[in-house]
Design a protein around this motif. Structure first.
Motif, PDB file in Angstrom:
ATOM      1  N   ASN A 159       0.786  -1.290  -0.133  1.00 53.03           N
ATOM      2  CA  ASN A 159       0.154   0.051   0.023  1.00 53.03           C
ATOM      3  C   ASN A 159       0.974   1.295  -0.088  1.00 53.03           C
ATOM      4  OD1 ASN A 159      -2.115   1.850   0.230  1.00 53.03           O
ATOM      5  ND2 ASN A 159      -2.287   1.473   2.418  1.00 53.03           N
ATOM      6  N   TRP A 160       1.276   1.611  -1.244  1.00 52.09           N
ATOM      7  CA  TRP A 160       2.136   2.842  -1.323  1.00 52.09           C
ATOM      8  C   TRP A 160       1.654   4.060  -0.889  1.00 52.09           C
ATOM      9  CZ3 TRP A 160       7.185   1.696  -1.460  1.00 52.09           C
ATOM     10  CH2 TRP A 160       7.330   0.359  -1.974  1.00 52.09           C
ATOM     11  N   VAL A 161       2.148   4.871  -0.073  1.00 53.79           N
ATOM     12  CA  VAL A 161       1.483   6.270   0.377  1.00 53.79           C
ATOM     13  C   VAL A 161       2.395   7.181  -0.350  1.00 53.79           C
ATOM     14  CG1 VAL A 161       1.250   7.833   2.071  1.00 53.79           C
ATOM     15  CG2 VAL A 161       0.900   5.125   2.426  1.00 53.79           C
ATOM     16  N   LYS A 162       1.852   7.932  -1.294  1.00 56.56           N
ATOM     17  CA  LYS A 162       2.641   8.952  -2.200  1.00 56.56           C
ATOM     18  C   LYS A 162       3.002  10.209  -1.557  1.00 56.56           C
ATOM     19  CE  LYS A 162       0.266   7.285  -6.375  1.00 56.56           C
ATOM     20  NZ  LYS A 162      -0.827   7.439  -7.337  1.00 56.56           N
ATOM     21  N   LYS A 163       2.171  10.643  -0.672  1.00 56.64           N
ATOM     22  CA  LYS A 163       2.398  12.070  -0.006  1.00 56.64           C
ATOM     23  C   LYS A 163       2.928  11.757   1.439  1.00 56.64           C
ATOM     24  CE  LYS A 163       0.834  16.669   0.515  1.00 56.64           C
ATOM     25  NZ  LYS A 163       1.828  17.466   0.307  1.00 56.64           N
ATOM     26  N   ALA A 164       4.107  11.734   1.655  1.00 55.68           N
ATOM     27  CA  ALA A 164       4.486  11.619   3.133  1.00 55.68           C
ATOM     28  C   ALA A 164       5.915  11.758   3.209  1.00 55.68           C
ATOM     29  CB  ALA A 164       4.057  10.314   3.702  1.00 55.68           C
ATOM     30  N   ARG A 165       6.318  12.321   4.150  1.00 54.63           N
ATOM     31  CA  ARG A 165       7.850  12.568   4.497  1.00 54.63           C
ATOM     32  C   ARG A 165       8.303  11.039   4.831  1.00 54.63           C
ATOM     33  NH1 ARG A 165      11.996  15.530   2.509  1.00 54.63           N
ATOM     34  NH2 ARG A 165      13.693  15.964   4.073  1.00 54.63           N
ATOM     35  N   TRP A 166       7.444  10.737   5.591  1.00 54.51           N
ATOM     36  CA  TRP A 166       7.824   9.133   6.165  1.00 54.51           C
ATOM     37  C   TRP A 166       6.463   8.627   6.384  1.00 54.51           C
ATOM     38  CZ3 TRP A 166       9.345  12.956   9.678  1.00 54.51           C
ATOM     39  CH2 TRP A 166       8.873  12.830  10.911  1.00 54.51           C
ATOM     40  N   VAL A 167       6.560   7.226   6.649  1.00 57.39           N
ATOM     41  CA  VAL A 167       5.395   6.508   6.815  1.00 57.39           C
ATOM     42  C   VAL A 167       5.647   5.497   8.072  1.00 57.39           C
ATOM     43  CG1 VAL A 167       3.867   4.480   6.215  1.00 57.39           C
ATOM     44  CG2 VAL A 167       4.093   6.720   4.754  1.00 57.39           C
ATOM     45  N   ASP A 183      14.742  12.915   8.756  1.00 54.41           N
ATOM     46  CA  ASP A 183      13.817  13.395   9.430  1.00 54.41           C
ATOM     47  C   ASP A 183      12.876  12.301   9.897  1.00 54.41           C
ATOM     48  OD1 ASP A 183      13.386  16.342   8.904  1.00 54.41           O
ATOM     49  OD2 ASP A 183      13.234  15.990   6.906  1.00 54.41           O
ATOM     50  N   MET A 184      13.000  11.058   9.096  1.00 58.62           N
ATOM     51  CA  MET A 184      12.282   9.959   9.706  1.00 58.62           C
ATOM     52  C   MET A 184      12.891   9.594  10.885  1.00 58.62           C
ATOM     53  SD  MET A 184      11.747   5.955   8.150  1.00 58.62           S
ATOM     54  CE  MET A 184      13.509   5.840   8.121  1.00 58.62           C
ATOM     55  N   MET A 185      14.443   9.590  11.069  1.00 54.65           N
ATOM     56  CA  MET A 185      15.364   9.073  12.032  1.00 54.65           C
ATOM     57  C   MET A 185      14.966   9.980  13.242  1.00 54.65           C
ATOM     58  SD  MET A 185      17.013   6.589  13.078  1.00 54.65           S
ATOM     59  CE  MET A 185      17.256   5.462  11.722  1.00 54.65           C
ATOM     60  N   ILE A 186      14.966  11.086  13.131  1.00 50.78           N
ATOM     61  CA  ILE A 186      14.723  12.010  14.129  1.00 50.78           C
ATOM     62  C   ILE A 186      13.369  11.622  14.586  1.00 50.78           C
ATOM     63  CG2 ILE A 186      14.788  14.298  14.847  1.00 50.78           C
ATOM     64  CD1 ILE A 186      16.873  15.099  12.771  1.00 50.78           C
ATOM     65  N   GLY A 187      12.553  11.463  13.887  1.00 53.00           N
ATOM     66  CA  GLY A 187      11.040  11.150  14.312  1.00 53.00           C
ATOM     67  C   GLY A 187      11.057   9.886  15.241  1.00 53.00           C
ATOM     68  N   TRP A 188      11.800   9.108  14.719  1.00 57.12           N
ATOM     69  CA  TRP A 188      11.671   7.751  15.489  1.00 57.12           C
ATOM     70  C   TRP A 188      12.618   8.050  16.814  1.00 57.12           C
ATOM     71  CZ3 TRP A 188      16.012   4.814  17.165  1.00 57.12           C
ATOM     72  CH2 TRP A 188      15.875   3.545  17.728  1.00 57.12           C
ATOM     73  N   GLU A 192      11.122   7.101  20.456  1.00 59.28           N
ATOM     74  CA  GLU A 192      11.545   6.127  21.157  1.00 59.28           C
ATOM     75  C   GLU A 192      12.317   6.852  22.655  1.00 59.28           C
ATOM     76  OE1 GLU A 192      11.829   2.468  21.177  1.00 59.28           O
ATOM     77  OE2 GLU A 192      10.200   2.853  20.080  1.00 59.28           O
ATOM     78  N   TYR A 193      12.930   7.860  22.523  1.00 62.98           N
ATOM     79  CA  TYR A 193      13.679   8.446  23.455  1.00 62.98           C
ATOM     80  C   TYR A 193      13.036   9.830  23.998  1.00 62.98           C
ATOM     81  CZ  TYR A 193      17.378   5.088  21.729  1.00 62.98           C
ATOM     82  OH  TYR A 193      17.809   3.783  21.317  1.00 62.98           O
ATOM     83  N   GLY A 194      12.033  10.305  23.278  1.00 59.96           N
ATOM     84  CA  GLY A 194      11.358  11.558  23.751  1.00 59.96           C
ATOM     85  C   GLY A 194      11.732  12.769  22.949  1.00 59.96           C
ATOM     86  N   THR A 195      10.684  13.714  23.009  1.00 56.66           N
ATOM     87  CA  THR A 195      10.958  15.124  22.499  1.00 56.66           C
ATOM     88  C   THR A 195      12.161  15.681  22.640  1.00 56.66           C
ATOM     89  OG1 THR A 195       8.515  15.207  22.020  1.00 56.66           O
ATOM     90  CG2 THR A 195       9.663  17.230  21.939  1.00 56.66           C
ATOM     91  N   TRP A 207      19.757  20.986  11.951  1.00 56.68           N
ATOM     92  CA  TRP A 207      18.965  20.234  10.953  1.00 56.68           C
ATOM     93  C   TRP A 207      17.535  21.142  11.065  1.00 56.68           C
ATOM     94  CZ3 TRP A 207      19.609  16.684   7.447  1.00 56.68           C
ATOM     95  CH2 TRP A 207      18.501  16.187   6.698  1.00 56.68           C
ATOM     96  N   ASN A 208      16.994  21.301   9.762  1.00 53.55           N
ATOM     97  CA  ASN A 208      15.711  22.097   9.395  1.00 53.55           C
ATOM     98  C   ASN A 208      14.505  21.037   9.252  1.00 53.55           C
ATOM     99  OD1 ASN A 208      13.836  23.900   8.767  1.00 53.55           O
ATOM    100  ND2 ASN A 208      14.684  23.959   6.675  1.00 53.55           N
ATOM    101  N   ARG A 209      13.923  20.727  10.499  1.00 50.78           N
ATOM    102  CA  ARG A 209      13.171  19.368  10.299  1.00 50.78           C
ATOM    103  C   ARG A 209      11.979  19.555   9.396  1.00 50.78           C
ATOM    104  NH1 ARG A 209      12.219  17.070  16.393  1.00 50.78           N
ATOM    105  NH2 ARG A 209      11.168  15.369  15.230  1.00 50.78           N
ATOM    106  N   MET A 210      11.399  18.437   8.780  1.00 54.11           N
ATOM    107  CA  MET A 210      10.158  18.479   8.008  1.00 54.11           C
ATOM    108  C   MET A 210       9.179  17.372   8.711  1.00 54.11           C
ATOM    109  SD  MET A 210      11.296  18.781   4.027  1.00 54.11           S
ATOM    110  CE  MET A 210       9.589  19.057   3.522  1.00 54.11           C
ATOM    111  N   GLY A 211       7.897  17.792   9.048  1.00 56.06           N
ATOM    112  CA  GLY A 211       7.016  16.771   9.734  1.00 56.06           C
ATOM    113  C   GLY A 211       6.838  15.612   8.827  1.00 56.06           C
ATOM    114  N   GLN A 212       6.043  14.628   9.643  1.00 49.41           N
ATOM    115  CA  GLN A 212       5.950  13.497   8.806  1.00 49.41           C
ATOM    116  C   GLN A 212       4.897  13.579   7.713  1.00 49.41           C
ATOM    117  OE1 GLN A 212       4.480  10.481  11.497  1.00 49.41           O
ATOM    118  NE2 GLN A 212       4.139   8.987  10.031  1.00 49.41           N
TER     119      GLN A 212
END
Lengths: 226, 226
Positions: A159-167, A183-188, A192-195, A207-212
């Motif tokens: 189920n490919w999601v076309k519009k997402a920075r990460w899924v 961005d995904m790794m920082i999100g992970w 796992e380790y907190g904001t 790093w100029n973060r982009m949301g999911q």
């Protein structure tokens, strides 16, 4: 599974022609994280030979102008010596289109993608290697936007999601192209380790973060979810 | 100097403990550029031994939790075998604070920073190595924001610019911390090869560009220009 998140055994696959930033963006975040958190990293390749980054000194395909422009990195393990892994991360790159050369990587992923794995992750066209195992069928995933249609062809039942920075689908984390992996790794790490920890290391990386859900590149490359 | 921009000989310094993204962010852009443009890359170190990224397997300083979490890359040249260079790029990292270990790099930079050099560039705390040559005195430069005050101390006669994603002073290009090096390199590519090429490769990298004057991290770390 580790007794707690600080004991993760992480395996990053590397193969000739992987995209440099698919590995060293996320690893920059993990390298920073593990200044204070214990984890282990294995760089896993088919052999212990140095691995060419982005391209080979012998052009992998026609039209590459600068065969003298390359870097090499060193694996720490092969498929047969890789330790038990809690997390596997798969980068992308033009080299993923070479189905023969990457088949041993798909086989390794198939053998290690069990219920015991804590997280499976891909960056960019690394998702095509996951798709080719068949184990991603029916699950949500994304990939590089410029190469999206080709990646979809490697896993028609994903189920490919076309519009997402990460899924995120359960323990499966897949990112869009190249920079999106960071961005995904920082999100992970945030998950796992907190904001606080994630914010602090992103700031140290400047790093100029982009949301999911922030993905301007989907539209740019003409991808819209039906 | 090369007869035209497509012939640049680029030397990237690498040393134990350099920050991974300081090298592979800009190199991701250059690797992409040189799919179509001819250039050569030398990865220059003190010896030909593999270079540890971000940290050593033996902790470089106390408090590093995961000595088993590291990567290595391979130099292509030493200081004595490095070819003629048009562009030199210096990354940063906590290792730049080790003045003894990095002195041979400062010496190499001093010897190669001549009027024949086309561009000198640094990323992050790599600016401290340039400052230590004395050849940056009176010129405009920037560096990592979390480490800014320490970097300033390595070159009290440099005109340090606190708020900038990157700074251009003639043929001297210096960026803020880590990720800023990639924005600088894409900006340099735009300057040398044109906007279309820079935009195209940034989009292929799915890179969220920040402009030269866009630096939220200066304020975050309490840096304001008087």
């Amino acid at each position: 599974m580790p007794s707690n998140h600080t004991a993760f055994s992480i395996g990053y696959l590397i193969f000739h022609g992987f995209t440099s930033l698919d590995v060293w963006g996320p690893l920059a975040a993990l390298n920073s994280l593990t200044m204070n958190e214990t984890a282990s990293l294995s760089l896993i390749s088919q052999t212990m030979d140095p691995v060419w980054v982005d391209r080979s000194p012998i052009p992998l395909r026609e039209g590459i102008a600068s065969p003298e422009f390359y870097e090499t990195v060193n694996p720490t393990h092969t498929f047969s010596t890789a330790p038990d892994l809690d997390i596997i991360i798969v980068p992308g790159g033009g080299a993923t289109r070479n189905l023969n050369a990457t088949q041993p990587y798909v086989d390794f992923l198939s053998s290690r993608w069990t219920d015991d794995l804590t997280f499976m992750m891909s960056v960019c066209t690394g998702a095509s290697l996951l798709a080719r195992t068949g184990k991603m069928d029916g699950r949500n995933a994304t990939s590089n936007k410029a190469a999206f249609k080709w990646v979809m062809s490697t896993g028609p039942n994903v189920n490919w999601v076309k519009k997402a920075r990460w899924v995120v689908d359960g323990n499966l984390w897949t990112s869009s192209g190249v920079s999106a992996g960071t961005d995904m790794m920082i999100g992970w790490i945030e998950s796992e380790y907190g904001t606080d920890k994630a914010t602090n290391l992103a700031n140290l990386m400047e790093w100029n973060r982009m949301g999911q859900d922030n993905d301007p590149f989907a539209e740019l490359y003409g991808l819209t979810d039906d």
